[in-house]
Write a protein that holds these residues in place. Structure first.
Motif, PDB file in Angstrom:
ATOM      1  N   LYS A  50       0.867  -1.188   0.053  1.00  0.00           N
ATOM      2  CA  LYS A  50       0.005  -0.084   0.029  1.00  0.00           C
ATOM      3  C   LYS A  50       0.802   1.287   0.029  1.00  0.00           C
ATOM      4  N   ASN A  89      -0.165   4.259  -2.181  1.00  0.00           N
ATOM      5  CA  ASN A  89      -1.354   4.633  -1.927  1.00  0.00           C
ATOM      6  C   ASN A  89      -1.919   5.144  -0.771  1.00  0.00           C
ATOM      7  N   GLN A 130      -5.988   7.599   2.346  1.00  0.00           N
ATOM      8  CA  GLN A 130      -5.948   6.801   1.451  1.00  0.00           C
ATOM      9  C   GLN A 130      -6.168   7.026   0.086  1.00  0.00           C
ATOM     10  N   LEU A 131      -5.262   7.139  -0.910  1.00  0.00           N
ATOM     11  CA  LEU A 131      -5.983   7.447  -2.362  1.00  0.00           C
ATOM     12  C   LEU A 131      -5.484   6.338  -3.159  1.00  0.00           C
ATOM     13  N   ASN A 132      -6.615   5.737  -3.678  1.00  0.00           N
ATOM     14  CA  ASN A 132      -6.468   4.325  -4.316  1.00  0.00           C
ATOM     15  C   ASN A 132      -6.141   4.326  -5.937  1.00  0.00           C
ATOM     16  N   THR A 133      -6.311   5.717  -6.569  1.00  0.00           N
ATOM     17  CA  THR A 133      -6.272   5.882  -7.932  1.00  0.00           C
ATOM     18  C   THR A 133      -5.599   7.273  -8.024  1.00  0.00           C
ATOM     19  N   MET A 134      -5.041   7.442  -9.162  1.00  0.00           N
ATOM     20  CA  MET A 134      -4.317   8.813  -9.733  1.00  0.00           C
ATOM     21  C   MET A 134      -5.648   9.894  -9.590  1.00  0.00           C
ATOM     22  N   GLN A 135      -6.679   9.239 -10.073  1.00  0.00           N
ATOM     23  CA  GLN A 135      -7.793  10.299 -10.014  1.00  0.00           C
ATOM     24  C   GLN A 135      -8.319  10.745  -8.780  1.00  0.00           C
ATOM     25  N   GLU A 136      -8.099   9.788  -7.584  1.00  0.00           N
ATOM     26  CA  GLU A 136      -8.731  10.186  -6.198  1.00  0.00           C
ATOM     27  C   GLU A 136      -7.457  11.092  -5.645  1.00  0.00           C
ATOM     28  N   LYS A 137      -6.335  10.894  -6.235  1.00  0.00           N
ATOM     29  CA  LYS A 137      -5.177  11.796  -5.597  1.00  0.00           C
ATOM     30  C   LYS A 137      -5.579  13.203  -6.428  1.00  0.00           C
ATOM     31  N   GLN A 138      -5.577  13.243  -7.526  1.00  0.00           N
ATOM     32  CA  GLN A 138      -6.023  14.356  -8.205  1.00  0.00           C
ATOM     33  C   GLN A 138      -7.367  15.259  -7.668  1.00  0.00           C
ATOM     34  N   ASN A 145       3.386  10.088  -0.876  1.00  0.00           N
ATOM     35  CA  ASN A 145       3.061   8.694  -0.299  1.00  0.00           C
ATOM     36  C   ASN A 145       3.970   8.214   0.487  1.00  0.00           C
TER      37      ASN A 145
END
Ligand SMILES: Nc1ncnc2c1ncn2[C@@H]1O[C@H](COP(=O)(O)OP(=O)(O)OP(=O)(O)O)[C@@H](O)[C@H]1O
Ligand SMILES: [Mg+2]
Lengths: 244, 437
Positions: B52, B55, B256-264, B294
């Protein structure tokens, strides 16, 4: 079996050049038993080493079993040594850490012979030279003559087609020397080609063909074979030598 | 043939016991030192949560008005203010996130039989356990409801549970933290980490906290941090309430940001949040600035593995190289003395490859023996680190990968030392030594 054409060997040490062999030409046929004689330092061992692919020569041509030795790689000569040639060295050259059994085993291992077969051959060869009971002894626990016999057993174990022996009886008493000679005659009868260097004129005379090396060159004695006395041989040697 | 070579090596080693021992010992010392420093380095730099680490993100906000500077490499504070932490947690973004800080309490059962002990505690929200995959021996994290209604609940560590409740299921029981009674909702498995990656601010190699209580209790009990608190402007804030409203940073935060999109999206939110805050007179700056790092990047950024450690590892490898060059000399002497025997072997049909293999096997046997002895020496060294340095204690251990690495390094080192001597000796001409003797 073996053809040497004008083979020369020059040792270069510092500024001194030693012509150990000069334009040495010789043909040995399959199945021959040749005794090589000649004064000390005349180049007998050098000839034997070149014949046995133990060292390179300076010039000339040498074919063994139809193969031109000059063009072979190191690996190829190693294989030839291992598969066709057996040696009995002038010094016994046993490996001090290995017992008799293991010493005889060395060439067999490099040839990749299976352990079972190795055992049979080793025991047989040690038996032949009368040392079967001492298989576990180390070389330094043996007399010179006994070490010599181990060296012979090691050369025979590989059942070589071409056996090179440098003074194989040099350290043996006359009885033992005769036994070794008989052993060599026997394996010669079984098909091996033998070239033996000896100082012992009597033994040399037992060989079907005698050659003499003088000052790095060859004098063929087939003409006198069986006839000459020791003195006659000496005379002739001088003649040949001065003819060079 | 291989076994035969091992047999020959063993004989050779026995024949020259002193030189052989010297070589084994030289490798062992080199390996011992290298493995000691490498093990510590390895533990320090090991990914603490491999599945993880990419993420879980730590947000940093540049809260300072223009013209102010922070003592960090990118001018960003290492922690958040209380108000930002609360706002971020309450933000309407469907990702797991949790503020946290370290504190501590006197733990007891309010009975004279059990002596109270001081235990470090962490104030977190329930998502913290999910974000960091904390397994529970008994029970579970507290509910959202308990958290929102400021219920006095606690998750205790297995260690405390063992001590106070003899390892039995204590869920539903009460313990006292300072003077307040808390209901136990869960017992979490002991957290044995080498790097305390979720809170490097309070010492990256500290031990884990033994108690977890809801973050929402902090303002009620005015719980202070056991960690750093920093500020960038002079404030006249008074008391705990003043601290909560201040610009001082002391709260850690994880999402916890699982995808690039969530991070964005989370990043976008941070910008709009800071923009909103401007209306309250905060974030008086030209450019709004944030960072989402991360776990891996966070540890790197915080220089958890210090330059000193790298230098130490480098030095120990250099020392190993010195050992290697010594061994090279010894091997050279040893192998060349054996040239006559090698000549005989060559004459009897050994190829160069046979001879090379024989000697490389001998070198490997020495290397391997040195490697094993080296592991023992490294264990001694690590034990030394453990007894003299409690802070690095958890790091001074060899895990399986290091145990496997040691022989590999030992073999490599011995090859390095042995290849040249073995190559020299395999070039022995068969005839050279046959005429003498
Ligand atoms: N490696 C070498 N380097 C220099 N000179 C050598 C070398 N080997 C042999 N020689 C010289 O070459 C000549 C022939 O030597 P070789 O050993 O072949 O003689 P030999 O006939 O076998 O003698 P002996 O009967 O004493 O064994 C000698 O003069 C010897 O000194
Ligand atoms: Mg000779």
């Amino acid at each position: 079996m073996l053809t040497m054409n004008n083979v020369s060997k020059i040792y270069q040490t510092n500024s001194v050049q030693t012509h150990a062999l000069r334009d040495f030409s010789l043909t040995v046929n399959e199945g021959e038993f040749i005794a090589v004689t000649g004064p000390s330092g005349s180049g007998k061992t050098t000839f034997l080493n070149i014949a046995g692919l133990l060292e390179p020569f300076t010039s000339g041509q040498y074919t063994l079993d139809g193969v031109d030795i000059g063009g072979l790689s190191d690996n190829q000569t190693a294989d030839l040594r291992n598969q066709k040639i057996g040696y009995i060295f002038q010094g016994f050259n046993l490996i001090p850490d290995l017992n008799l059994y293991e010493n005889v085993e060395v060439p067999l291992r490099y040839r990749g012979i299976a352990a079972k077969e190795r055992k049979i051959r080793i025991e047989q060869c040690l038996e032949q030279v009368g040392l079967a009971s001492r298989a576990k002894h180390l070389p330094q626990q043996l007399s010179g003559g006994q070490q010599q016999r181990v060296a012979i057993a090691r050369a025979l174990a590989g059942k070589p087609r071409f056996l090179l022996a440098d003074e194989p009886t040099g350290n043996l008493d006359s009885l033992m020397a005769r036994q070794v000679m008989e052993l060599l005659e026997e394996i010669n009868k079984n098909g091996a080609t033998i070239v033996m260097v000896t100082h012992d004129a009597e033994l040399a005379r037992r060989a079907p063909r005698n050659i003499q090396v003088v000052d790095g060159q060859l004098a063929d004695f087939t003409l006198y074979q069986g006839k000459p006395t020791l003195a006659a041989t000496r005379d002739n040697e001088t003649v040949v030598a001065s003819g060079v | 043939m291989f076994l035969h070579y091992i047999d020959l090596s063993w004989r050779s080693i026995k024949r020259t016991p002193v030189i052989s021992f010297l070589m084994v010992f030289a490798i062992a010392i080199g390996i011992g030192l290298t493995m000691t420093s490498l093990s510590v380095y390895h533990m320090m730099s090991m990914d603490p949560i491999p599945h993880k680490s990419g993420n879980i993100f730590y947000p940093q906000l540049n809260i300072m008005d223009d013209g102010n500077e922070w003592h960090s490499s990118d001018n960003l504070p290492y922690q958040l203010t209380y108000q930002d932490a609360i706002n971020l947690y309450n933000a309407d973004i469907p990702v797991l996130k949790s503020p946290s800080f370290r504190s501590g309490f006197s733990v007891h059962l309010n009975s004279p039989e059990v002596k109270p002990t001081m235990e470090p505690a962490r104030l977190v929200n329930r998502e913290f356990f999910t974000i960091f995959d904390r397994p529970f021996v008994y029970g579970a994290p507290w509910s959202r409801d308990s958290q929102d209604t400021h219920e006095y609940v606690v998750v205790i560590s297995e260690k405390i549970n063992d001590r106070l409740f003899a390892g039995k299921n204590s869920v539903g029981q009460h313990i006292y933290l300072d003077n307040n009674s808390y209901r136990i909702v869960g017992v979490s498995a002991n957290w044995e980490h080498h790097v305390k990656y979720y809170d490097v601010n309070n010492g990256a190699f500290n031990v884990a906290e033994q108690l977890y209580i809801p973050f929402s209790i902090a303002p009620l009990e005015e719980i202070g941090t056991w960690g750093n608190m920093n500020g960038w402007k002079h404030e006249n804030s008074k008391g705990y309430q003043g601290l909560l409203a201040s610009e001082r940073v002391w709260i850690q935060f994880w999402a916890q940001l699982n995808t690039m999109q969530e991070k964005q999206q989370f990043g976008d939110y941070l910008i709009s949040y800071m923009d909103d805050q401007r209306e309250k007179g905060r974030f008086n700056r030209e450019v709004l600035e944030f960072k989402l790092r991360n776990v891996t990047e966070w540890l790197e950024y915080n220089k958890v593995v210090s330059e000193d450690n790298r230098i130490l590892v480098g030095l120990s490898f250099m020392f190993l190289l010195v050992c290697v060059s010594n061994i090279l000399g010894l091997l050279l002497a040893k192998f060349l003395k054996r040239a006559p025997e090698v000549g005989v072997r060559r004459a009897l049909g050994a190829s160069k490859r046979h001879i090379f293999a024989q000697h490389i096997v001998e070198v490997s046997v020495i290397g391997l023996a040195g490697g094993l002895l080296g592991i023992a020496i490294a264990q001694l060294g690590l034990w030394g680190v453990r007894v003299t340095n409690s802070y690095y204690g958890a790091l001074a251990n060899m895990d399986v990968s290091m145990l496997l690495t040691a022989p590999i390094i030992a073999l490599t080192a011995s090859f390095l030392a042995g290849i040249y001597p073995a190559w020299l000796v395999c070039r022995t001409q068969p005839a050279i030594y046959l005429k003498s003797q």
